[in-house]
Design an enzyme around this catalytic site. Structure first.
Site, PDB file in Angstrom:
ATOM      1  N   SER A   1      62.498  41.051  62.799  1.00  0.00           N
ATOM      2  CA  SER A   1      63.609  41.991  62.089  1.00  0.00           C
ATOM      3  C   SER A   1      65.120  41.694  62.936  1.00  0.00           C
ATOM      4  O   SER A   1      66.173  42.168  62.193  1.00  0.00           O
ATOM      5  CB  SER A   1      63.192  43.378  62.077  1.00  0.00           C
ATOM      6  OG  SER A   1      63.351  43.836  63.365  1.00  0.00           O
TER       7      SER A   1
ATOM      8  N   LYS B   1      67.085  47.760  66.784  1.00  0.00           N
ATOM      9  CA  LYS B   1      67.867  47.463  65.686  1.00  0.00           C
ATOM     10  C   LYS B   1      69.512  47.961  66.389  1.00  0.00           C
ATOM     11  O   LYS B   1      69.348  48.258  67.406  1.00  0.00           O
ATOM     12  CB  LYS B   1      67.894  48.590  64.369  1.00  0.00           C
ATOM     13  CG  LYS B   1      66.490  48.883  63.854  1.00  0.00           C
ATOM     14  CD  LYS B   1      66.012  47.778  63.406  1.00  0.00           C
ATOM     15  CE  LYS B   1      64.510  47.705  62.883  1.00  0.00           C
ATOM     16  NZ  LYS B   1      63.711  46.413  62.591  1.00  0.00           N
TER      17      LYS B   1
END
Length: 166
Positions: free
Chosen positions: A38, A87
């Protein structure tokens, strides 16, 4: 009696080192493995290898929630509190964020931030679960420490054209 004394000294020494290590890891910095794709290409750029990147996570930013656009952070998943995610912060409290998937503009509420993975095709992030509370953040990623050929500083970047602070 001598062997009992040696054993007791060893136990005290390991216990002390354990407490110091736990304190440093909990309050100042820790090393965390990055799993999945990701955040590729920032982390784990080659998905076909079995070697995950390991990063340094500093925790001084947690004092007064000192975060900036583009910071890469570690946080507890708002969906599963046992899962930790990594993230990039795209928008901070009060910012307006343009979402690619909804073709909409949202205002990030106070006390929350908008996070996204660098690889949008395989990232479960704010586009899926919305903005996250700043209180879920456990630290900021500052450096890649492993593998040796990738050692370096993690740069801050974000899509400025999608964020507006009125």
């Amino acid at each position: 009696m001598g062997s009992g004394n040696i054993l007791w000294n060893s136990v005290k020494k390991y216990f002390t080192f354990g407490l110091i290590g736990l304190t440093v890891s909990d309050r100042y910095a820790s090393i965390v493995p990055v799993r999945g794709a990701s955040m590729s290409p920032t982390f784990n750029p080659q998905a076909d290898t079995f070697m995950d990147d390991h990063v340094l996570v500093e925790k001084f930013c947690l004092d007064n929630y000192k975060f900036s656009h583009g910071d890469v952070v570690v946080f507890c998943s708002p969906i599963n509190h046992k899962e930790k995610l990594i993230k990039r912060i795209i928008a901070l409290p009060g910012d307006w964020i343009g979402t690619n998937t909804l073709y909409d503009v949202l205002k990030v509420p106070e006390g929350r931030c908008w996070v996204e993975g660098d690889n949008s095709a395989s990232s479960m992030d704010s586009r899926s679960f919305g903005s996250i509370p700043l209180g879920l953040i456990q630290g900021r990623v500052t450096h890649v420490l492993w593998p040796p050929q990738r050692i370096g500083v993690v740069e801050r970047r974000y899509p400025q054209e999608r964020v507006s602070s009125f």
